[in-house]
Scaffold this motif. Structure first.
Motif, PDB file in Angstrom:
ATOM      1  N   MET A   1       0.820  -1.179   0.000  1.00  0.00           N
ATOM      2  CA  MET A   1       0.000   0.000   0.000  1.00  0.00           C
ATOM      3  C   MET A   1       0.878   1.263   0.000  1.00  0.00           C
ATOM      4  SD  MET A   1      -3.424   0.709   2.341  1.00  0.00           S
ATOM      5  CE  MET A   1      -2.865  -0.388   3.567  1.00  0.00           C
ATOM      6  N   ILE A   2       1.969   1.211   0.740  1.00  0.00           N
ATOM      7  CA  ILE A   2       2.883   2.352   0.784  1.00  0.00           C
ATOM      8  C   ILE A   2       3.459   2.617  -0.601  1.00  0.00           C
ATOM      9  CG2 ILE A   2       5.085   3.183   1.716  1.00  0.00           C
ATOM     10  CD1 ILE A   2       4.346   1.674   4.332  1.00  0.00           C
ATOM     11  N   GLN A   3       3.849   1.551  -1.296  1.00  0.00           N
ATOM     12  CA  GLN A   3       4.384   1.718  -2.650  1.00  0.00           C
ATOM     13  C   GLN A   3       3.339   2.318  -3.590  1.00  0.00           C
ATOM     14  OE1 GLN A   3       5.726  -2.284  -3.437  1.00  0.00           O
ATOM     15  NE2 GLN A   3       7.872  -1.686  -3.159  1.00  0.00           N
ATOM     16  N   ALA A   4       2.101   1.883  -3.453  1.00  0.00           N
ATOM     17  CA  ALA A   4       1.033   2.405  -4.314  1.00  0.00           C
ATOM     18  C   ALA A   4       0.812   3.887  -4.061  1.00  0.00           C
ATOM     19  CB  ALA A   4      -0.259   1.629  -4.085  1.00  0.00           C
ATOM     20  N   TYR A   5       0.720   4.288  -2.792  1.00  0.00           N
ATOM     21  CA  TYR A   5       0.530   5.704  -2.470  1.00  0.00           C
ATOM     22  C   TYR A   5       1.728   6.547  -2.899  1.00  0.00           C
ATOM     23  CZ  TYR A   5      -3.751   5.135   0.317  1.00  0.00           C
ATOM     24  OH  TYR A   5      -5.026   4.899   0.729  1.00  0.00           O
ATOM     25  N   SER A   6       2.920   6.008  -2.817  1.00  0.00           N
ATOM     26  CA  SER A   6       4.107   6.801  -3.167  1.00  0.00           C
ATOM     27  C   SER A   6       4.217   7.053  -4.668  1.00  0.00           C
ATOM     28  CB  SER A   6       5.380   6.139  -2.637  1.00  0.00           C
ATOM     29  OG  SER A   6       5.603   4.910  -3.275  1.00  0.00           O
ATOM     30  N   LYS A   7       3.406   6.395  -5.469  1.00  0.00           N
ATOM     31  CA  LYS A   7       3.384   6.655  -6.913  1.00  0.00           C
ATOM     32  C   LYS A   7       2.578   7.905  -7.256  1.00  0.00           C
ATOM     33  CE  LYS A   7       4.103   1.909  -8.359  1.00  0.00           C
ATOM     34  NZ  LYS A   7       3.571   0.745  -9.055  1.00  0.00           N
ATOM     35  N   LEU A   8       1.816   8.407  -6.290  1.00  0.00           N
ATOM     36  CA  LEU A   8       1.058   9.633  -6.529  1.00  0.00           C
ATOM     37  C   LEU A   8       2.014  10.824  -6.593  1.00  0.00           C
ATOM     38  CD1 LEU A   8      -1.891   9.030  -4.038  1.00  0.00           C
ATOM     39  CD2 LEU A   8      -2.001   8.950  -6.538  1.00  0.00           C
ATOM     40  N   PRO A   9       1.731  11.810  -7.444  1.00  0.00           N
ATOM     41  CA  PRO A   9       2.626  12.970  -7.558  1.00  0.00           C
ATOM     42  C   PRO A   9       2.710  13.729  -6.236  1.00  0.00           C
ATOM     43  CG  PRO A   9       0.755  13.143  -9.084  1.00  0.00           C
ATOM     44  CD  PRO A   9       0.586  11.892  -8.322  1.00  0.00           C
ATOM     45  N   LYS A  14       7.274   9.208   3.563  1.00  0.00           N
ATOM     46  CA  LYS A  14       6.610   9.473   4.847  1.00  0.00           C
ATOM     47  C   LYS A  14       5.111   9.728   4.660  1.00  0.00           C
ATOM     48  CE  LYS A  14      10.227  10.982   7.887  1.00  0.00           C
ATOM     49  NZ  LYS A  14      10.420  11.793   9.069  1.00  0.00           N
ATOM     50  N   THR A  15       4.772  10.500   3.658  1.00  0.00           N
ATOM     51  CA  THR A  15       3.356  10.765   3.392  1.00  0.00           C
ATOM     52  C   THR A  15       2.643   9.490   2.979  1.00  0.00           C
ATOM     53  OG1 THR A  15       3.876  13.026   2.736  1.00  0.00           O
ATOM     54  CG2 THR A  15       1.754  12.158   2.010  1.00  0.00           C
ATOM     55  N   ALA A  16       3.301   8.676   2.159  1.00  0.00           N
ATOM     56  CA  ALA A  16       2.716   7.398   1.741  1.00  0.00           C
ATOM     57  C   ALA A  16       2.479   6.491   2.953  1.00  0.00           C
ATOM     58  CB  ALA A  16       3.618   6.710   0.718  1.00  0.00           C
ATOM     59  N   GLU A  17       3.415   6.478   3.873  1.00  0.00           N
ATOM     60  CA  GLU A  17       3.237   5.690   5.101  1.00  0.00           C
ATOM     61  C   GLU A  17       2.051   6.209   5.908  1.00  0.00           C
ATOM     62  OE1 GLU A  17       6.897   5.763   7.303  1.00  0.00           O
ATOM     63  OE2 GLU A  17       7.942   4.506   5.836  1.00  0.00           O
ATOM     64  N   ARG A  18       1.952   7.521   6.025  1.00  0.00           N
ATOM     65  CA  ARG A  18       0.837   8.117   6.771  1.00  0.00           C
ATOM     66  C   ARG A  18      -0.494   7.748   6.117  1.00  0.00           C
ATOM     67  NH1 ARG A  18       2.288  13.154   6.533  1.00  0.00           N
ATOM     68  NH2 ARG A  18       0.695  13.931   5.147  1.00  0.00           N
ATOM     69  N   TYR A  19      -0.560   7.828   4.770  1.00  0.00           N
ATOM     70  CA  TYR A  19      -1.782   7.436   4.051  1.00  0.00           C
ATOM     71  C   TYR A  19      -2.107   5.968   4.299  1.00  0.00           C
ATOM     72  CZ  TYR A  19      -1.572  11.757   1.215  1.00  0.00           C
ATOM     73  OH  TYR A  19      -1.555  13.051   0.774  1.00  0.00           O
ATOM     74  N   ALA A  20      -1.104   5.118   4.231  1.00  0.00           N
ATOM     75  CA  ALA A  20      -1.326   3.678   4.405  1.00  0.00           C
ATOM     76  C   ALA A  20      -1.857   3.369   5.810  1.00  0.00           C
ATOM     77  CB  ALA A  20      -0.025   2.914   4.146  1.00  0.00           C
ATOM     78  N   PHE A  21      -1.251   3.952   6.830  1.00  0.00           N
ATOM     79  CA  PHE A  21      -1.712   3.683   8.192  1.00  0.00           C
ATOM     80  C   PHE A  21      -3.096   4.295   8.446  1.00  0.00           C
ATOM     81  CE2 PHE A  21       2.840   2.826   8.919  1.00  0.00           C
ATOM     82  CZ  PHE A  21       2.709   1.532   9.427  1.00  0.00           C
ATOM     83  N   THR A  22      -3.383   5.416   7.816  1.00  0.00           N
ATOM     84  CA  THR A  22      -4.720   5.998   7.921  1.00  0.00           C
ATOM     85  C   THR A  22      -5.738   5.067   7.276  1.00  0.00           C
ATOM     86  OG1 THR A  22      -3.837   8.236   7.922  1.00  0.00           O
ATOM     87  CG2 THR A  22      -6.144   7.988   7.297  1.00  0.00           C
ATOM     88  N   THR A  23      -5.401   4.537   6.114  1.00  0.00           N
ATOM     89  CA  THR A  23      -6.291   3.620   5.411  1.00  0.00           C
ATOM     90  C   THR A  23      -6.585   2.384   6.254  1.00  0.00           C
ATOM     91  OG1 THR A  23      -5.361   4.390   3.305  1.00  0.00           O
ATOM     92  CG2 THR A  23      -6.621   2.355   3.242  1.00  0.00           C
TER      93      THR A  23
END
Length: 156
Positions: A1-9, A14-23
């Motif tokens: 999930m972190i890898q998927a979020y980190s593909k966003l512009p 760190k932001t991808a990790e935060r998104y993943a844990f929020t999800t």
């Protein structure tokens, strides 16, 4: 999930990790809604047949809205520009999305953009002075010039 979020512009690790844990903390109903909206992007979103904006139907919300001034067209580079303009709540005309700017070095020519349909929309009721300029850099100037010359050719 972190890898998927980190593909966003603009999304770093760190932001991808935060998104993943929020999800992970979402309830099942919200997760299902999120999955459904992601799944429907490819099948449910298309280009407005009038202006080229993103839409769920044949026409976008702006082209269907009779309270907007259809004699004023704001020409933008992408649907993202519409969101920025709408956030100011000052503009009441309609839009036309070019889907990019002319960039000869990248092989983006006038025929690759949504310019001809703009020319087809313009009539004597349209106020050309309301067309949005695309900047003083070379791609913006070239795009503006291409639109201008096509409109002049169409009018004559």
């Amino acid at each position: 999930m972190i890898q998927a979020y980190s593909k966003l512009p603009g999304v770093g690790r760190k932001t991808a990790e935060r998104y993943a844990f929020t999800t992970l903390n979402w309830d099942e109903e919200w997760i299902n809604e999120f999955i459904t909206s992601l799944s429907s992007i490819k099948d449910g979103i298309k280009r407005c047949e009038v202006c080229g904006n993103l839409s769920e139907g044949d026409k976008c919300e702006f082209c269907m809205n009779d309270t907007r001034n259809h004699n004023v067209i704001c020409v933008v580079q992408s649907p993202k520009d519409i969101a920025a303009i709408e956030s100011m709540q000052e503009y009441n005309g309609v839009y036309h999305v070019l889907n990019g700017l002319i960039n000869i070095q990248k092989g983006i020519l006038p025929e690759n953009l949504n310019i001809q349909s703009l020319v087809n929309r313009i009539n004597d009721d349209i106020r050309g002075s309301e067309l949005l300029r695309h900047g003083s850099y070379i791609e913006g100037e070239t795009t503006d010039f291409s639109i201008f010359t096509k409109v002049i050719r169409w009018k004559n």
